[in-house]
Design a protein around this motif. Structure first.
Motif, short mmCIF file in Angstrom:
data_model
loop_
_atom_site.label_atom_id
_atom_site.label_comp_id
_atom_site.label_asym_id
_atom_site.label_seq_id
_atom_site.Cartn_x
_atom_site.Cartn_y
_atom_site.Cartn_z
N GLY A 177 -26.67 69.82 171.23
CA GLY A 177 -25.82 69.23 172.26
C GLY A 177 -24.75 68.34 171.65
N ARG A 178 -25.18 67.45 170.76
CA ARG A 178 -24.24 66.52 170.16
C ARG A 178 -23.17 67.26 169.34
NH1 ARG A 178 -24.41 60.76 167.91
NH2 ARG A 178 -25.36 60.59 169.92
N VAL A 212 -47.56 69.17 169.63
CA VAL A 212 -46.75 67.95 169.81
C VAL A 212 -45.57 67.98 168.84
CG1 VAL A 212 -46.77 65.42 169.76
CG2 VAL A 212 -48.78 66.68 170.56
N ILE A 238 -16.21 70.54 170.25
CA ILE A 238 -15.26 70.84 171.34
C ILE A 238 -14.26 69.70 171.51
CG2 ILE A 238 -15.04 71.14 173.86
CD1 ILE A 238 -17.76 72.50 173.85
N ASP A 239 -14.77 68.47 171.46
CA ASP A 239 -13.97 67.32 171.89
C ASP A 239 -13.14 66.69 170.77
OD1 ASP A 239 -13.40 65.37 174.05
OD2 ASP A 239 -14.32 63.95 172.65
N ARG A 240 -13.64 66.70 169.52
CA ARG A 240 -13.00 65.88 168.48
C ARG A 240 -13.23 66.41 167.08
NH1 ARG A 240 -17.61 61.64 170.09
NH2 ARG A 240 -16.51 61.65 172.05
N PHE A 247 -20.69 69.29 171.48
CA PHE A 247 -19.73 68.42 172.16
C PHE A 247 -18.69 67.85 171.19
CE2 PHE A 247 -18.41 64.11 173.39
CZ PHE A 247 -17.63 64.46 174.47
N ARG A 254 -18.90 57.30 167.49
CA ARG A 254 -18.45 58.57 168.07
C ARG A 254 -18.48 59.72 167.06
NH1 ARG A 254 -14.00 58.78 171.04
NH2 ARG A 254 -12.86 60.45 170.09
N VAL A 257 -44.16 70.60 167.63
CA VAL A 257 -43.21 71.60 168.10
C VAL A 257 -42.32 71.02 169.20
CG1 VAL A 257 -42.98 73.79 169.34
CG2 VAL A 257 -44.58 73.59 167.43
N VAL A 258 -42.89 70.26 170.12
CA VAL A 258 -42.09 69.75 171.23
C VAL A 258 -41.08 68.72 170.71
CG1 VAL A 258 -43.41 67.78 172.16
CG2 VAL A 258 -42.19 69.27 173.70
N VAL A 259 -41.48 67.92 169.72
CA VAL A 259 -40.52 66.96 169.16
C VAL A 259 -39.40 67.71 168.42
CG1 VAL A 259 -40.21 64.96 167.68
CG2 VAL A 259 -42.32 65.21 168.96
N ILE A 271 -37.04 69.09 171.02
CA ILE A 271 -36.16 68.07 171.58
C ILE A 271 -35.05 67.71 170.60
CG2 ILE A 271 -36.05 65.65 172.34
CD1 ILE A 271 -38.90 66.09 173.51
N LEU A 309 -33.61 57.07 166.37
CA LEU A 309 -34.82 56.27 166.14
C LEU A 309 -35.59 56.72 164.89
CD1 LEU A 309 -36.02 56.28 169.85
CD2 LEU A 309 -34.58 54.57 168.74
N VAL A 345 -32.47 70.41 170.55
CA VAL A 345 -31.57 70.28 171.70
C VAL A 345 -30.57 69.14 171.47
CG1 VAL A 345 -31.44 69.65 174.15
CG2 VAL A 345 -33.20 71.24 173.36
#
Lengths: 145, 122
Positions: free
Chosen positions: A27-28, A13, A34-36, A31, A107, A15-17, A20, A120, A23
């Motif tokens: 991802g954040r 459990v 690339i964007d700002r 992005f 942002r 490991v899965v957290v 996530i 969270l 990721v």
């Protein structure tokens, strides 16, 4: 020893957290870069670094053996340090790392902003659980040896 | 994006997540209900992808950056099968909890997708 060292039970459990969160941070930060990137280069670079550390920590938790155990220990300790230091800076003095605001949902928010409030508080709690889990696993291995 | 569909999707993912956590903590191995919830969540994500591709042609454009939206959507699409695979490496109660955690993460991610597309919150 190899069997005790495998990720089993509640460790899966964890490991899965971690996966996530890896990721999410990747991802954040990708992005934002690339964007700002120009809006907060220091914060976004730290964010990318944290993403890499989360990825390594996830792999280290799964991979068996003493070396990976130490890698997990180092990366997870680094995360705890990161979330505490960056969390404090973003609350007390966001300008220090080039942030105009300390809004954890804003942002320029990163995974460690305001101790990970935008996630969270998972980034704050997870390294503590991770270290407790590693200690327990280390003890189980020592007893089995 | 279709707002009501997004919220149905968030609701189902959240309910599926709670269901799996309850089943898992009650000691249940993965069963048709827990794995079915993940399958349903993944199916709805595929529908969301189709909607996202078609919507701009119907004049329904993303308020926020479409790149950010798609990073979430593609991550979510990949995450569910990976989590289920990881859960089934060893079939025990924790497998069910793992599927539950993944479902809850999808609920949060779809909410973020809604914020990006409909509210333009980056």
């Amino acid at each position: 020893m190899a069997t005790q060292n495998r990720t089993t039970g509640v460790g899966r459990v964890l490991v899965v957290v971690y996966g996530i969160l890896a990721v999410a941070a990747t991802g954040r930060s990708v992005f934002q870069i690339i964007d700002r990137f120009h809006e907060a280069p220091v914060a976004f670079s730290l964010s990318a670094l944290s993403a890499v550390v989360y990825i390594v920590a996830t792999v280290a938790l799964v991979a068996p053996g003493d070396v990976w155990y130490r890698v997990a220990l180092v990366t997870i300790s680094f995360e705890l340090l990161g979330v505490l230091v960056i969390g404090t800076i973003t609350l007390v003095s966001p300008n220090l790392i080039g942030l105009a605001s300390n809004d954890p949902f804003g942002r320029t928010a990163t995974v460690w902003s305001s101790y990970g409030l935008g996630y969270l508080l998972v980034p704050l709690v997870l390294p503590v659980l991770g270290l407790l889990y590693l200690r327990r696993r280390g003890r189980a291995v020592a007893e089995a040896a | 994006m279709i707002t009501w569909f997004a919220f149905v999707q968030i609701g189902i993912a959240a309910l599926g997540g709670v269901l799996c956590l309850v089943l898992g903590f009650a000691g249940r191995k993965p069963n048709d209900y827990s794995l079915g919830s993940a399958a349903l969540v993944e199916l709805l994500l595929v529908v969301q992808l189709v909607i996202a591709i078609v919507a701009p042609f119907a004049g329904n454009h993303s308020t926020g950056n479409p790149l950010e939206f798609y990073i979430y959507l593609v991550s979510a699409l990949i995450m569910v099968p990976l989590a289920v695979f990881w859960a089934l490496v060893q079939r025990d109660r924790w497998s069910t909890v793992v599927v539950g955690v993944a479902n809850l993460a999808i609920a949060v991610m779809v909410f973020r997708m809604y914020e990006i597309w409909c509210l333009g919150i980056a």
